[in-house]
Design a protein around this motif. Sequence first.
Motif, PDB file in Angstrom:
ATOM      1  N   PHE A 248       0.865  -1.313  -0.040  1.00  0.00           N
ATOM      2  CA  PHE A 248       0.006   0.054  -0.035  1.00  0.00           C
ATOM      3  C   PHE A 248       1.043   1.361  -0.215  1.00  0.00           C
ATOM      4  O   PHE A 248       0.515   2.387  -0.597  1.00  0.00           O
ATOM      5  N   HIS A 249       1.893   1.297   0.706  1.00  0.00           N
ATOM      6  CA  HIS A 249       2.885   2.491   0.783  1.00  0.00           C
ATOM      7  C   HIS A 249       3.497   2.668  -0.448  1.00  0.00           C
ATOM      8  O   HIS A 249       4.174   3.767  -0.588  1.00  0.00           O
ATOM      9  N   ASP A 250       3.740   1.577  -1.139  1.00  0.00           N
ATOM     10  CA  ASP A 250       4.482   1.868  -2.671  1.00  0.00           C
ATOM     11  C   ASP A 250       3.360   2.064  -3.645  1.00  0.00           C
ATOM     12  O   ASP A 250       3.789   2.425  -4.703  1.00  0.00           O
ATOM     13  N   LEU A 251       2.187   2.477  -3.455  1.00  0.00           N
ATOM     14  CA  LEU A 251       1.262   2.635  -4.495  1.00  0.00           C
ATOM     15  C   LEU A 251       1.385   4.264  -4.630  1.00  0.00           C
ATOM     16  O   LEU A 251       1.657   5.046  -3.977  1.00  0.00           O
ATOM     17  N   PRO A 252       1.344   4.600  -6.026  1.00  0.00           N
ATOM     18  CA  PRO A 252       1.648   6.001  -6.445  1.00  0.00           C
ATOM     19  C   PRO A 252       0.258   6.840  -6.046  1.00  0.00           C
ATOM     20  O   PRO A 252       0.625   8.216  -5.785  1.00  0.00           O
ATOM     21  N   GLY A 253      -0.586   6.366  -5.875  1.00  0.00           N
ATOM     22  CA  GLY A 253      -1.863   7.318  -5.253  1.00  0.00           C
ATOM     23  C   GLY A 253      -1.957   7.348  -4.050  1.00  0.00           C
ATOM     24  O   GLY A 253      -2.939   8.301  -3.302  1.00  0.00           O
ATOM     25  N   GLY A 254      -1.135   7.056  -3.063  1.00  0.00           N
ATOM     26  CA  GLY A 254      -0.945   7.086  -1.654  1.00  0.00           C
ATOM     27  C   GLY A 254      -2.246   6.302  -0.926  1.00  0.00           C
ATOM     28  O   GLY A 254      -2.943   5.291  -1.408  1.00  0.00           O
ATOM     29  N   THR A 255      -2.734   7.040   0.203  1.00  0.00           N
ATOM     30  CA  THR A 255      -4.092   6.657   0.727  1.00  0.00           C
ATOM     31  C   THR A 255      -5.308   6.330  -0.216  1.00  0.00           C
ATOM     32  O   THR A 255      -6.116   5.287  -0.168  1.00  0.00           O
ATOM     33  N   PHE A 256      -5.669   7.348  -1.037  1.00  0.00           N
ATOM     34  CA  PHE A 256      -6.591   7.116  -1.876  1.00  0.00           C
ATOM     35  C   PHE A 256      -6.643   6.159  -2.773  1.00  0.00           C
ATOM     36  O   PHE A 256      -7.589   5.361  -2.886  1.00  0.00           O
ATOM     37  N   MET A 257      -5.610   5.785  -3.367  1.00  0.00           N
ATOM     38  CA  MET A 257      -5.459   4.529  -4.056  1.00  0.00           C
ATOM     39  C   MET A 257      -5.521   3.380  -3.396  1.00  0.00           C
ATOM     40  O   MET A 257      -6.064   2.335  -3.799  1.00  0.00           O
ATOM     41  N   ALA A 258      -4.918   3.395  -1.953  1.00  0.00           N
ATOM     42  CA  ALA A 258      -5.043   2.215  -1.236  1.00  0.00           C
ATOM     43  C   ALA A 258      -6.636   1.806  -0.905  1.00  0.00           C
ATOM     44  O   ALA A 258      -6.984   0.609  -1.029  1.00  0.00           O
ATOM     45  N   VAL A 259      -7.368   2.946  -0.456  1.00  0.00           N
ATOM     46  CA  VAL A 259      -8.530   2.466  -0.230  1.00  0.00           C
ATOM     47  C   VAL A 259      -9.737   1.932  -1.457  1.00  0.00           C
ATOM     48  O   VAL A 259     -10.304   1.213  -1.254  1.00  0.00           O
ATOM     49  N   LEU A 260      -9.131   2.828  -2.642  1.00  0.00           N
ATOM     50  CA  LEU A 260      -9.751   2.393  -3.763  1.00  0.00           C
ATOM     51  C   LEU A 260      -9.625   0.865  -4.316  1.00  0.00           C
ATOM     52  O   LEU A 260     -10.386   0.120  -4.539  1.00  0.00           O
ATOM     53  N   ILE A 261      -8.325   0.234  -3.954  1.00  0.00           N
ATOM     54  CA  ILE A 261      -8.011  -0.990  -4.339  1.00  0.00           C
ATOM     55  C   ILE A 261      -8.707  -1.913  -3.481  1.00  0.00           C
ATOM     56  O   ILE A 261      -9.232  -3.199  -3.845  1.00  0.00           O
ATOM     57  N   VAL A 262      -8.799  -1.612  -2.043  1.00  0.00           N
ATOM     58  CA  VAL A 262      -9.184  -2.378  -0.918  1.00  0.00           C
ATOM     59  C   VAL A 262     -10.707  -2.426  -1.355  1.00  0.00           C
ATOM     60  O   VAL A 262     -11.275  -3.677  -1.338  1.00  0.00           O
ATOM     61  N   MET A 263     -11.469  -1.366  -1.797  1.00  0.00           N
ATOM     62  CA  MET A 263     -13.059  -1.288  -1.873  1.00  0.00           C
ATOM     63  C   MET A 263     -13.380  -2.118  -3.264  1.00  0.00           C
ATOM     64  O   MET A 263     -14.042  -2.801  -3.401  1.00  0.00           O
ATOM     65  N   LEU A 264     -12.471  -1.942  -4.350  1.00  0.00           N
ATOM     66  CA  LEU A 264     -12.442  -2.883  -5.504  1.00  0.00           C
ATOM     67  C   LEU A 264     -12.444  -4.320  -5.160  1.00  0.00           C
ATOM     68  O   LEU A 264     -13.141  -5.186  -5.680  1.00  0.00           O
ATOM     69  N   VAL A 265     -11.402  -4.806  -4.285  1.00  0.00           N
ATOM     70  CA  VAL A 265     -11.205  -6.346  -4.035  1.00  0.00           C
ATOM     71  C   VAL A 265     -12.351  -6.625  -3.260  1.00  0.00           C
ATOM     72  O   VAL A 265     -12.743  -7.931  -3.645  1.00  0.00           O
ATOM     73  N   ILE A 266     -12.745  -5.798  -2.233  1.00  0.00           N
ATOM     74  CA  ILE A 266     -14.000  -6.468  -1.510  1.00  0.00           C
ATOM     75  C   ILE A 266     -15.343  -6.617  -2.419  1.00  0.00           C
ATOM     76  O   ILE A 266     -16.134  -7.503  -2.251  1.00  0.00           O
ATOM     77  N   PHE A 267     -15.311  -5.511  -3.209  1.00  0.00           N
ATOM     78  CA  PHE A 267     -16.593  -5.497  -4.193  1.00  0.00           C
ATOM     79  C   PHE A 267     -16.410  -6.899  -5.069  1.00  0.00           C
ATOM     80  O   PHE A 267     -17.440  -7.709  -5.200  1.00  0.00           O
ATOM     81  N   LEU A 268     -15.267  -7.388  -5.628  1.00  0.00           N
ATOM     82  CA  LEU A 268     -15.162  -8.506  -6.333  1.00  0.00           C
ATOM     83  C   LEU A 268     -15.282  -9.740  -5.546  1.00  0.00           C
ATOM     84  O   LEU A 268     -15.856 -10.469  -6.251  1.00  0.00           O
ATOM     85  N   LEU A 269     -14.675  -9.762  -4.274  1.00  0.00           N
ATOM     86  CA  LEU A 269     -14.770 -10.808  -3.715  1.00  0.00           C
ATOM     87  C   LEU A 269     -16.280 -11.293  -3.180  1.00  0.00           C
ATOM     88  O   LEU A 269     -16.623 -12.316  -2.786  1.00  0.00           O
TER      89      LEU A 269
END
Length: 454
Positions: free
Chosen positions: A332-353
Motif C-alpha cells: 500500500f505504501h508503494d502505491l503512487p496514489g497514496g491513501t486514496f489509491m489504497a482505499v480504492l483498491i481495497v474497496m474494489l477487491v472487497i466488491f469483487l470478492l
Amino acid sequence: MLEYLPLIMFGVVCAVLMLGYPVAFTLAGVSLIFAGIGIYAGIFELQEMLAYTERAYGIMTNTSLIAVPMFIFMGVMLERSKIAEALLHNLAHACGRAPAGLAISVVLVGTLMAASTGIVGATVVTMGLMSLPTMLKRGYDPALACGTICATGTLGQIIPPSIALVLLGDVLSSAYQQAQLNLGVFNATPISVGDLFIGAMVPGIVLVLLYLLYLAWIGVFKPELAPPNPDDTPPPASELIKSIVPPILLMVLVLGSIITGQATPTEASGVGALAATLLAVARRQFSLKALASVVRSTAKVTTMVFAILLGSALFSLVFRDLGGEQLIHGFFHDLPGGTFMAVLIVMLVIFLLGFILDFIEITFVVVPIIAPTLLMMGVDPIWLGIMIAINLQTSFLTPPFGFALFYLRGVAPQTVATSAIYKGVIPFIILQVLLMVCLALWPSLATWLPNLLR
C-alpha cells in the motif's frame, strides 16, 4: 518465494471456500497447514501458536459479541410474530394508488424491518412471500419487482441494528488497536459497535432515499413497469397506526437507547430481544413451541458465526506471523496514489470478492488483513467501517452468488426467470456504488453524527 507465502495462503483459503467447504474449518485447517510449512521453512515458531489461546479466550469473554445472539433472537422472534405481514398489507393499500406505490411500500416496510431485525435472509424471504405474488399480479415488471425485494432485504446490512455492523465493529476495534500499537500509541480509545451504529444511520437513510427516488422516477416516467392500482382503498388510520407503531417502538427502544447513551449495543440487544418477545405475546403469536423454534434458530446461526470467528482468529494470527501484515503494508505504501489509491483498491477487491464470498467470510478473512494498514495511513475507522459495510451489502446482490438472489429464487414462482432476478438488482447495485462515491467525497456523512454525540 517464502515472502509471498501469506498471499498464497489467502489464495488457497479463497479457492477452498469456492469449492464449498465449511468456512470455519477451512480457515483453521489452511492456517494450520501453512503454519506447518512456515515451521518447516524456519519462518514461523511453534510457540507463536500459544497466542491463539489468548485470542480464543478474548472472543469468549468479549461482551460486545453478546449482542450477536440477542439481535438474532430479536429478528427471528419478530419474524414469527408476523408484524411485517400486517405492516405490508396496510402500507400497500395506503400507497397503492400512487405511481410505483406498491414498490415504494415494500421499501418502507423493508426499512422498518431492517431497523428492527437486521437479518437479511429473513427479510428477503418474508418480503418475497408476501409481496412478490401481489406485485406480479398487478402487472409489475418481474425484474423491477425482484430487484426491489432483494435490495430492500439487504438494508439490514447497513441500517442498525445490523449483525454485520456488530461483527465488523469487533474486527475493526481489534484492527484499530493493532494499528495504534504499531504507531507507538498505547492508550488509544477503541471504536465501538455503537459508533458504527450511529455512523451508519445517515448513510442508511440516504440509501433508502435513493431507492425511493429511483422507484418514483420509474413510476412517473415508466409507469408500465410499475402500474398504480386505482382500486386500492386506504386502510383506516387506526389500522395503519397499529401496524406501524410496533416496529417503530422497537427501533426507538434499541437505537434510541444507544444514541442517547443510556445503553450499550449489548444491553440494547437484550432490551430488543425482550421487547420482540412481548410483541409476539401481544399479537398472540407466542407459545413454548414457537420459543423453542426461535431458540434453536438463534443457536444455529450464533454457533456458525462464532465458529467462523474462532477460525478467522487463527487465520489472522498465522497470516501476520508469516509476514503478511508487512507485505500488505509495503504494497500500500508503494502505491503512487497514496491513501486514496489504497482505499480504492481495497474497496474494489472487497466488491469483487462479494461475487464469490459471503459477508461473514469477507469480514473475518479480508478486513483483519487490510484494516490495520489503512488505519495506520490515517483513514478514519468509522468511515472505513461504513464504507466496508455498504460494500459488503453488495455481496448479497451481486450475481451469480449473491445470497439475496438465492433467498428470493427459493420463494419466487417458477414463472419468474432467474435472469429477471439478476437483471433487477443491477440498478440497485449502481445506487449502492453511488452512495459509496458520495461517502468518498463527503466522509462527514458517516462521521458527523458519531462525532456530534461523543
